[in-house]
Design an enzyme around this catalytic site. Structure first.
Site, PDB file in Angstrom:
ATOM      1  N   GLY A  47     -11.134  -8.785  13.870  1.00 46.31           N
ATOM      2  CA  GLY A  47     -11.938  -7.570  13.757  1.00 46.31           C
ATOM      3  C   GLY A  47     -13.205  -7.696  12.927  1.00 46.31           C
ATOM      4  CD  GLU A 102      -9.690  -6.844   6.919  1.00 45.73           C
ATOM      5  OE1 GLU A 102     -10.269  -7.448   7.835  1.00 45.73           O
ATOM      6  OE2 GLU A 102      -8.450  -6.728   6.858  1.00 45.73           O
ATOM      7  CG  ASP A 103     -11.512  -5.192  10.550  1.00 46.12           C
ATOM      8  OD1 ASP A 103     -10.758  -5.196   9.553  1.00 46.12           O
ATOM      9  OD2 ASP A 103     -11.085  -5.334  11.711  1.00 46.12           O
ATOM     10  CG  ASP A 106      -5.000   2.120   8.161  1.00 47.09           C
ATOM     11  OD1 ASP A 106      -5.472   3.246   7.991  1.00 47.09           O
ATOM     12  OD2 ASP A 106      -4.018   1.911   8.897  1.00 47.09           O
ATOM     13  CB  THR A 107      -1.396   0.661   4.801  1.00 46.32           C
ATOM     14  OG1 THR A 107      -1.439  -0.717   5.158  1.00 46.32           O
ATOM     15  CG2 THR A 107      -1.013   1.505   5.992  1.00 46.32           C
ATOM     16  N   GLY A 108      -3.794  -0.931   3.272  1.00 45.91           N
ATOM     17  CA  GLY A 108      -4.056  -1.914   2.222  1.00 45.91           C
ATOM     18  C   GLY A 108      -3.041  -3.050   2.222  1.00 45.91           C
ATOM     19  CG  LEU A 111      -7.969  -6.428   2.609  1.00 44.60           C
ATOM     20  CD1 LEU A 111      -8.984  -5.486   1.999  1.00 44.60           C
ATOM     21  CD2 LEU A 111      -8.464  -7.863   2.472  1.00 44.60           C
ATOM     22  CE  LYS A 134      -8.687   4.337  10.011  1.00 46.49           C
ATOM     23  NZ  LYS A 134      -7.530   4.094  10.909  1.00 46.49           N
ATOM     24  CG  PHE A 155      -7.083   3.888  15.973  1.00 45.71           C
ATOM     25  CD1 PHE A 155      -6.214   3.218  15.131  1.00 45.71           C
ATOM     26  CD2 PHE A 155      -7.699   3.172  16.994  1.00 45.71           C
ATOM     27  CE1 PHE A 155      -5.957   1.864  15.288  1.00 45.71           C
ATOM     28  CE2 PHE A 155      -7.442   1.812  17.164  1.00 45.71           C
ATOM     29  CZ  PHE A 155      -6.569   1.165  16.311  1.00 45.71           C
ATOM     30  CG  ASP A 162      -8.173  -4.657  18.426  1.00 38.30           C
ATOM     31  OD1 ASP A 162      -8.206  -4.604  17.175  1.00 38.30           O
ATOM     32  OD2 ASP A 162      -7.127  -4.881  19.070  1.00 38.30           O
ATOM     33  NE  ARG A 168     -10.758  -7.986  19.220  1.00 35.40           N
ATOM     34  CZ  ARG A 168      -9.978  -7.717  18.167  1.00 35.40           C
ATOM     35  NH1 ARG A 168     -10.503  -7.210  17.090  1.00 35.40           N
ATOM     36  NH2 ARG A 168      -8.685  -7.948  18.205  1.00 35.40           N
TER      37      ARG A 168
HETATM   38  P1  IMP Z   1      -3.771  -2.248   6.712  1.00 34.89           P
HETATM   39  O1  IMP Z   1      -2.889  -3.389   6.359  1.00 34.89           O
HETATM   40  O2  IMP Z   1      -2.982  -1.028   7.067  1.00 34.89           O
HETATM   41  O3  IMP Z   1      -4.828  -1.945   5.676  1.00 34.89           O
HETATM   42  O4  IMP Z   1      -4.461  -2.609   8.083  1.00 34.89           O
HETATM   43  C1  IMP Z   1      -5.690  -3.192   8.168  1.00 34.89           C
HETATM   44  C2  IMP Z   1      -5.900  -3.753   9.540  1.00 34.89           C
HETATM   45  O5  IMP Z   1      -5.418  -2.858  10.548  1.00 34.89           O
HETATM   46  C3  IMP Z   1      -7.378  -3.885   9.811  1.00 34.89           C
HETATM   47  O6  IMP Z   1      -7.867  -5.135   9.407  1.00 34.89           O
HETATM   48  C4  IMP Z   1      -7.455  -3.663  11.303  1.00 34.89           C
HETATM   49  O7  IMP Z   1      -7.244  -4.883  11.971  1.00 34.89           O
HETATM   50  C5  IMP Z   1      -6.329  -2.716  11.603  1.00 34.89           C
HETATM   51  N1  IMP Z   1      -6.783  -1.305  11.646  1.00 34.89           N
HETATM   52  C6  IMP Z   1      -6.545  -0.338  10.738  1.00 34.89           C
HETATM   53  N2  IMP Z   1      -7.112   0.814  11.089  1.00 34.89           N
HETATM   54  C7  IMP Z   1      -7.754   0.573  12.251  1.00 34.89           C
HETATM   55  C8  IMP Z   1      -8.571   1.390  13.115  1.00 34.89           C
HETATM   56  O8  IMP Z   1      -8.847   2.579  12.898  1.00 34.89           O
HETATM   57  N3  IMP Z   1      -9.061   0.755  14.217  1.00 34.89           N
HETATM   58  C9  IMP Z   1      -8.809  -0.547  14.510  1.00 34.89           C
HETATM   59  N4  IMP Z   1      -8.061  -1.334  13.727  1.00 34.89           N
HETATM   60  C10 IMP Z   1      -7.546  -0.778  12.608  1.00 34.89           C
HETATM   61 MG    MG Z   2      -8.549  -6.691  10.615  1.00 34.17          MG
END
Ligand code: IMP
Ligand code: MG
Length: 180
Positions: A47, A102-103, A106-108, A111, A134, A155, A162, A168
């Site tokens: 991403g 990083e793109d 979200d939850t973290g 990362l 987010k 989303f 994606d 993408r």
């Molecule tokens: P986390 O571990 O929940 O922070 O997820 C992060 C990863 O989930 C990102 O690097 C994205 O690949 C994917 N992701 C989270 N939210 C979105 C979204 O809104 N659109 C697309 N991919 C997302």
């Molecule tokens: Mg990603």
């Protein structure tokens, strides 16, 4: 048909990337980053690739580039909470300044897992630049040094992001509403 609503324009993204490039350049200008110790730009596939490609061309710094791949998402919109490393770099990180690109955070969870792994490799410094954040979705605290845009809990797709490997290539960021 699924509907895409434009959310962040191509113009706004480019302006933000330029600003981030300047801020990151200024920051590392004050460190020991040099021709003999270039910044290691670590890109999280897939991403982040489009953001990275634009950002790296705005950095006025000596850099090397590495790619890693993790999986935390299946083909749906919710995080599994589990993170797996699928591709890793073998480049030594000891004494290197490392910048994770990083793109979206979200939850973290993803990362946080990456940061924990990389800290054990003794980089001189480890910072994160993230295009989108987010904050309302955060479950694990992560210290993101540079953030492009804080967004609502929607989303989003495009500019590298994606849904089930689609969208993408869009030059802007959009909100995807799936067919009911
Ligand atoms: P986390 O571990 O929940 O922070 O997820 C992060 C990863 O989930 C990102 O690097 C994205 O690949 C994917 N992701 C989270 N939210 C979105 C979204 O809104 N659109 C697309 N991919 C997302
Ligand atoms: Mg990603």
């Amino acid at each position: 048909m699924s509907q895409i609503t434009s959310y962040i324009s191509q113009y706004d993204i480019q302006e933000k990337v330029e600003e981030l490039g300047k801020r990151i350049t200024d920051y590392y200008g004050e460190t020991s980053v040099s021709d003999t110790n270039p910044l290691m730009v670590l890109v999280i596939l897939k991403g982040s690739t489009i953001f990275f490609a634009d950002l790296v061309r705005r950095l006025k710094l000596p850099v090397t580039v590495e790619f890693i791949s993790i999986s935390s998402y299946g083909n749906d919109m919710e995080s599994s909470g589990e993170v797996r490393f699928e591709l890793d770099t073998r480049q030594p990180m000891t004494g290197r300044h490392v910048l994770i690109v990083e793109d979206i955070i979200d939850t973290g969870n993803s990362l946080n897992a990456v940061v924990n792994l990389l800290r054990g490799r003794n980089p001189e410094s480890l910072q994160i630049v993230c295009l989108l954040d987010k904050p309302s979705r955060r479950k694990t605290w992560v210290d993101v040094f540079w953030t492009g845009f804080k967004i609502e809990d929607k989303f989003v797709i495009g500019y590298g992001l994606d849904y089930a490997e689609r969208y993408r290539e869009l030059p802007y960021i959009g909100i995807l509403q799936l067919e009911q």
